[in-house]
Scaffold this active site. Structure first.
Site, short mmCIF file in Angstrom:
data_model
loop_
_atom_site.label_atom_id
_atom_site.label_comp_id
_atom_site.label_asym_id
_atom_site.label_seq_id
_atom_site.Cartn_x
_atom_site.Cartn_y
_atom_site.Cartn_z
N PRO A 22 0.80 -1.23 0.00
CA PRO A 22 0.00 0.00 0.00
C PRO A 22 0.83 1.28 0.00
CG PRO A 22 0.01 -0.95 2.19
CD PRO A 22 0.68 -1.94 1.28
N LYS A 65 -1.52 -5.06 6.19
CA LYS A 65 -0.30 -5.21 5.40
C LYS A 65 0.93 -5.02 6.28
CE LYS A 65 -2.51 -5.40 1.38
NZ LYS A 65 -2.05 -4.70 0.19
N ASN A 89 -9.33 8.91 -1.48
CA ASN A 89 -9.79 8.01 -2.54
C ASN A 89 -9.03 6.70 -2.46
OD1 ASN A 89 -11.64 9.84 -4.06
ND2 ASN A 89 -9.78 11.05 -4.28
#
Length: 229
Positions: A116, A147, A211
């Site tokens: 990420p 993660k 987003n």
């Protein structure tokens, strides 16, 4: 012709009907041939391997395919709860079973690549607290998405020229990219944590857009290649 996932027994029954109709129209077809075909069809219908011979696909799991340099073992969906227990140190699957550099989606229990990244822009001046914010944001992503933090990347640009609602007011715009782990439950956790961190700089929660993008493996470059291989 079978369409979709029709029962092969129904398909074969239809074939018998077609052969019978053909026999009544074609007087040259021998009755012995029709009887022989009927026996073969009946034997096939009684076979327990009928579905296997028709190539029925196995039940799919939601585990990802091999990740570049870090292959994820195949796991049925039913093991999700047991996998999640390992994250908290509970009994169940060992951490050694999770490929290096991978994590487990807290919402689904899927094994996911640890990739990420967050790109955040804000018009406030973070001063000497900027690095602390970035480190806290890194931990928020790792925790919220399941993660490993060793693969989390954070990019923050402050003092940007930005407006919200046509006014010069404290605000922030962010884009978070990840291979998997993008879902409503995880997104809300990350959004909440980032909002808390930005509140320390005077940015209200209703002036923040984050987003979330679930990136296909072939669209994420890493280590001179992509996660698709």
């Amino acid at each position: 012709k079978a369409q979709g996932r029709r029962d092969p027994r129904i398909v074969l029954t239809d074939c018998v009907v077609v052969l019978s109709n053909a026999a009544t129209r074609n007087t040259k077809m021998r009755s012995a041939q029709i009887a022989f075909v009927s026996v073969l069809v009946g034997t096939f219908l009684a076979s327990a391997d009928a579905f296997a011979l028709f190539g029925q696909s196995p039940i799919r799991t939601r585990t990802p395919e091999a990740l570049r340099g870090r292959s994820a073992p195949s796991r049925p969906v039913g093991e999700a709860a047991r996998l999640r227990m390992s994250l908290s140190g509970g009994s169940g699957v060992s951490r050694r079973e999770i490929p290096e550099g991978c994590g487990i989606d807290p919402a689904t229990g899927e094994i996911v690549a640890g990739d990420p990244s967050l790109i955040l822009n804000t018009n406030v001046d973070m001063g000497d607290k900027k690095k602390d914010f970035m480190k806290a944001a890194s931990k928020a992503l790792a925790s919220g998405l399941g993660k490993p933090e060793s693969f989390v990347a954070i990019c923050v640009t402050d003092k940007k020229d930005m407006i919200w609602g046509g006014e010069d007011t404290p605000c922030a715009l962010g884009c978070l990219y990840s291979l998997g782990s993008i879902n409503n439950e995880n997104n809300k956790k990350v959004s909440a944590e980032l909002s808390k961190l930005l509140a320390d700089f005077g940015v209200p929660a209703n002036k923040i857009y984050i987003n979330f993008f679930d990136v296909p493996r072939e669209n994420c470059g890493y280590n001179g290649g992509t996660f698709a291989g």
